[in-house]
Write an enzyme that holds these catalytic residues in place. Sequence first.
Site, PDB file in Angstrom:
ATOM      1  N   ALA A 160      46.600  35.430  41.905  1.00  0.00           N
ATOM      2  CA  ALA A 160      46.221  36.458  40.940  1.00  0.00           C
ATOM      3  C   ALA A 160      44.714  36.458  40.701  1.00  0.00           C
ATOM      4  O   ALA A 160      44.088  37.517  40.626  1.00  0.00           O
ATOM      5  CB  ALA A 160      46.970  36.256  39.627  1.00  0.00           C
ATOM      6  N   TYR A 161      44.140  35.276  40.573  1.00  0.00           N
ATOM      7  CA  TYR A 161      42.699  35.177  40.353  1.00  0.00           C
ATOM      8  C   TYR A 161      41.936  35.739  41.546  1.00  0.00           C
ATOM      9  O   TYR A 161      41.003  36.547  41.383  1.00  0.00           O
ATOM     10  CB  TYR A 161      42.310  33.720  40.113  1.00  0.00           C
ATOM     11  CG  TYR A 161      40.841  33.509  39.861  1.00  0.00           C
ATOM     12  CD1 TYR A 161      40.271  33.809  38.634  1.00  0.00           C
ATOM     13  CD2 TYR A 161      40.010  33.007  40.858  1.00  0.00           C
ATOM     14  CE1 TYR A 161      38.915  33.617  38.402  1.00  0.00           C
ATOM     15  CE2 TYR A 161      38.661  32.811  40.639  1.00  0.00           C
ATOM     16  CZ  TYR A 161      38.116  33.113  39.413  1.00  0.00           C
ATOM     17  OH  TYR A 161      36.776  32.934  39.191  1.00  0.00           O
ATOM     18  N   VAL A 162      42.341  35.336  42.754  1.00  0.00           N
ATOM     19  CA  VAL A 162      41.682  35.826  43.968  1.00  0.00           C
ATOM     20  C   VAL A 162      41.804  37.340  44.073  1.00  0.00           C
ATOM     21  O   VAL A 162      40.835  38.042  44.368  1.00  0.00           O
ATOM     22  CB  VAL A 162      42.283  35.144  45.217  1.00  0.00           C
ATOM     23  CG1 VAL A 162      41.742  35.783  46.487  1.00  0.00           C
ATOM     24  CG2 VAL A 162      41.967  33.651  45.206  1.00  0.00           C
TER      25      VAL A 162
END
Length: 254
Positions: A160-162
């Site tokens: 999700a962060y990426v």
Amino acid sequence: MAKVQLLQDKKVIVTGAARGLGRDFAEAIASAGAKVVMMDILEDLVLSEASKLKSQGLQVEATVVDLSNISSIERAVEFAVAQLDELDGLVNCAAMATNVGGKDMLNYDPDLWDRVMNVNVKGTWLMTRACVPYLKKSVAGKVVNIASDTALWGAPKLMAYVASKGALIAMTRSMARELGEFNISINTISPGLTLVEATEYVPEERHNLYVNGRAIQRQQVPDDLNGTALFLLSDLSSFVTGQNIPVNGGFVFN
């Protein structure tokens, strides 16, 4: 003759400014002659850090903002403009980063995915949107989005962060096309793994992967990013927009 600082008399908002990279950006920008409004969801901490910088003679104010709440964003921007009188720059540093990884794509929590996207992507868009009417009045408005080089090499177990940081890079390019007619430039900085509070949970092997894979083989610290941020906020970068600049010691080349 007094030395003119790089951001002399500029008026800048920095989000995520209570700690980590945002806190360091706020200090560096204010030290370069700008007046800064620091924003963060951690209200007590951002007010405390602003007080410390004020005691050093820097021109800073602070307020709370929740990037998942449109009304909170609008109130924070109204406060900032009231303090600054005008607006020349925005640094979108606030993001969900801590404890957003560790599981692979087959086991990632869909609710966590939604929260990360809501803050990191939608929140950045809404903050920028709220600032644009004021940036349009500047001679040359500047927006600096803080992404991550994880979006450039595809870090595993951090999906999700990426994905949110990849979206931020793409969104910056689209915004550049739309904001150029107002002489507003918008660019992205993609840091490597940096020694801040948000990366304390990162396993040692990931830190070692970065250090060993860099052309300049050492840990990255917040001050490594300040020069690029100051350049992008300054008049020196007046013809630079829509760009992503990795600042990671050569772990990823753009």
